[in-house]
Enzyme design. Structure first.
Site, mmCIF file in Angstrom:
data_model
loop_
_atom_site.group_PDB
_atom_site.id
_atom_site.type_symbol
_atom_site.label_atom_id
_atom_site.label_comp_id
_atom_site.label_asym_id
_atom_site.label_seq_id
_atom_site.Cartn_x
_atom_site.Cartn_y
_atom_site.Cartn_z
ATOM 1 C CG ASN A 9 -50.780 -17.071 43.574
ATOM 2 O OD1 ASN A 9 -51.156 -16.119 44.267
ATOM 3 N ND2 ASN A 9 -49.554 -17.569 43.655
ATOM 4 C CE LYS A 11 -47.086 -15.916 40.978
ATOM 5 N NZ LYS A 11 -45.884 -16.689 40.921
ATOM 6 C CG HIS A 95 -46.926 -19.892 46.228
ATOM 7 N ND1 HIS A 95 -45.721 -19.421 45.762
ATOM 8 C CD2 HIS A 95 -47.706 -20.089 45.139
ATOM 9 C CE1 HIS A 95 -45.778 -19.345 44.438
ATOM 10 N NE2 HIS A 95 -46.973 -19.744 44.032
ATOM 11 C CD GLU A 97 -44.021 -16.618 43.940
ATOM 12 O OE1 GLU A 97 -44.955 -15.915 44.361
ATOM 13 O OE2 GLU A 97 -43.921 -16.958 42.735
ATOM 14 C CD GLU A 167 -47.932 -23.673 42.323
ATOM 15 O OE1 GLU A 167 -48.651 -23.256 41.412
ATOM 16 O OE2 GLU A 167 -47.394 -22.919 43.156
ATOM 17 N N GLY A 173 -43.525 -19.170 37.135
ATOM 18 C CA GLY A 173 -43.202 -17.847 36.604
ATOM 19 C C GLY A 173 -42.046 -17.839 35.618
ATOM 20 C CB SER A 213 -45.027 -21.897 33.132
ATOM 21 O OG SER A 213 -44.040 -21.114 33.795
HETATM 22 C C1 PEP Z 1 -48.073 -19.693 40.943
HETATM 23 O O1 PEP Z 1 -47.978 -18.530 41.283
HETATM 24 O O2 PEP Z 1 -48.459 -20.536 41.747
HETATM 25 C C2 PEP Z 1 -47.720 -20.064 39.573
HETATM 26 C C3 PEP Z 1 -47.817 -21.310 39.208
HETATM 27 O O3 PEP Z 1 -47.305 -19.043 38.743
HETATM 28 P P1 PEP Z 1 -47.172 -19.116 37.133
HETATM 29 O O4 PEP Z 1 -48.440 -19.719 36.608
HETATM 30 O O5 PEP Z 1 -47.008 -17.686 36.714
HETATM 31 O O6 PEP Z 1 -45.986 -19.968 36.835
#
Ligand code: PEP
Length: 251
Positions: A9, A11, A95, A97, A167, A173, A213
């Site tokens: 992803n 972003k 997601h 975000e 998630e 992040g 992460s």
């Molecule tokens: C994500 O954007 O879905 C995500 C899991 O980001 P990261 O791997 O950077 O934590």
């Protein structure tokens, strides 16, 4: 057997030129799609170029969100039929975000999931708890509710086309991944909820990713867990070698 799926992803990172350079670098080195689904979900501006760049390879392209209507007066939005016309195969829905910053709700997630299925896109549906929810011992209740609402009104065959991404919001992040055991426990809970909603065959066919992460160091231990079928990866998917190493972790 569920085929593993690793999805990046990106972003709001990379220009179209940067995205094309990434695809040029990785596309011939992607593992066979018979063994793993390898997806990058890129900014909308790069979808067209990347679908063309990845054509005929094992790299699949996804969007990061979409509207549920086919067309209409929805300034700034992208529709499922527009994604179809580009040849996009996957779309991330819900997601955290987008839930936190762009007004996405369980209801709009459900509308988008249904629209994605209608348009033969593979939805990657994100669910996960906040740190407050986790500390309050409500993770199972929140994730159960998100799953029930996302799958509301979907039949067996439709449900089997969905990928779920667990998630935990506090792990996205932050560099602080869930432990493999914690992640696996919630993914097992998700499958149990799915088997209450659907037949065993359908529930067992739905792939469940962990995201939060994930990186080259921790992916092996995450993928080793019995209830985790892949990963949704933000930061660590932006670098070509890192992305290829994540794919290479699938045994
Ligand atoms: C994500 O954007 O879905 C995500 C899991 O980001 P990261 O791997 O950077 O934590």
């Amino acid at each position: 057997m569920r085929k593993p799926i690793i999805a990046g992803n990106w972003k709001m990172y990379k220009t179209v030129d940067e995205a094309k350079r990434f695809a040029e670098e990785v596309k011939e080195r992607i593992p066979s799609a018979e063994a793993i689904d390898s997806v990058i979900c890129v900014p909308a501006i790069a979808l067209d170029s990347l679908v063309k760049e990845a054509a005929g390879t094992d790299l699949k392209i996804g969007a990061q969100t979409m509207h549920w209507e086919k067309e209409g007066a929805y300034t700034g939005e992208i529709s499922p039929s527009q994604l179809n016309a580009l040849g996009v195969e996957y779309v991330i829905i819900g997601h955290s975000e987008r839930r936190a910053m762009f007004g996405e709700t369980d209801e709009t997630v459900n509308k988008k999931v249904k629209a994605a299925i209608r348009h033969s896109l593979h939805p990657i549906v994100c669910v996960g708890e906040s740190i407050e929810v986790r500390k309050g011992g409500q993770t199972t209740a929140v994730v159960r509710s998100e799953i029930e609402k996302a799958f509301h009104g979907l039949g067996e065959e439709e449900a089997s086309r969905i990928v779920v991404a667990y998630e935990p919001i506090w792990a996205i992040g932050t560099g602080e991944s869930a432990t493999p055991e914690d992640a696996d426990n919630v993914c097992e809970t998700i499958r149990n909820v799915l088997s209450e909603l659907y037949s065993e065959t359908t529930a067992n066919s739905i792939r469940i990713q962990y995201g939060g992460s994930v990186n080259e160091k921790n992916i092996d231990s995450i993928l080793a867990m019995p209830h985790i079928d892949g990963a949704l990866v933000g930061g660590a998917s932006l670098d070509p070698e890192s992305f290829l190493n994540l794919l290479g972790a699938v045994k």
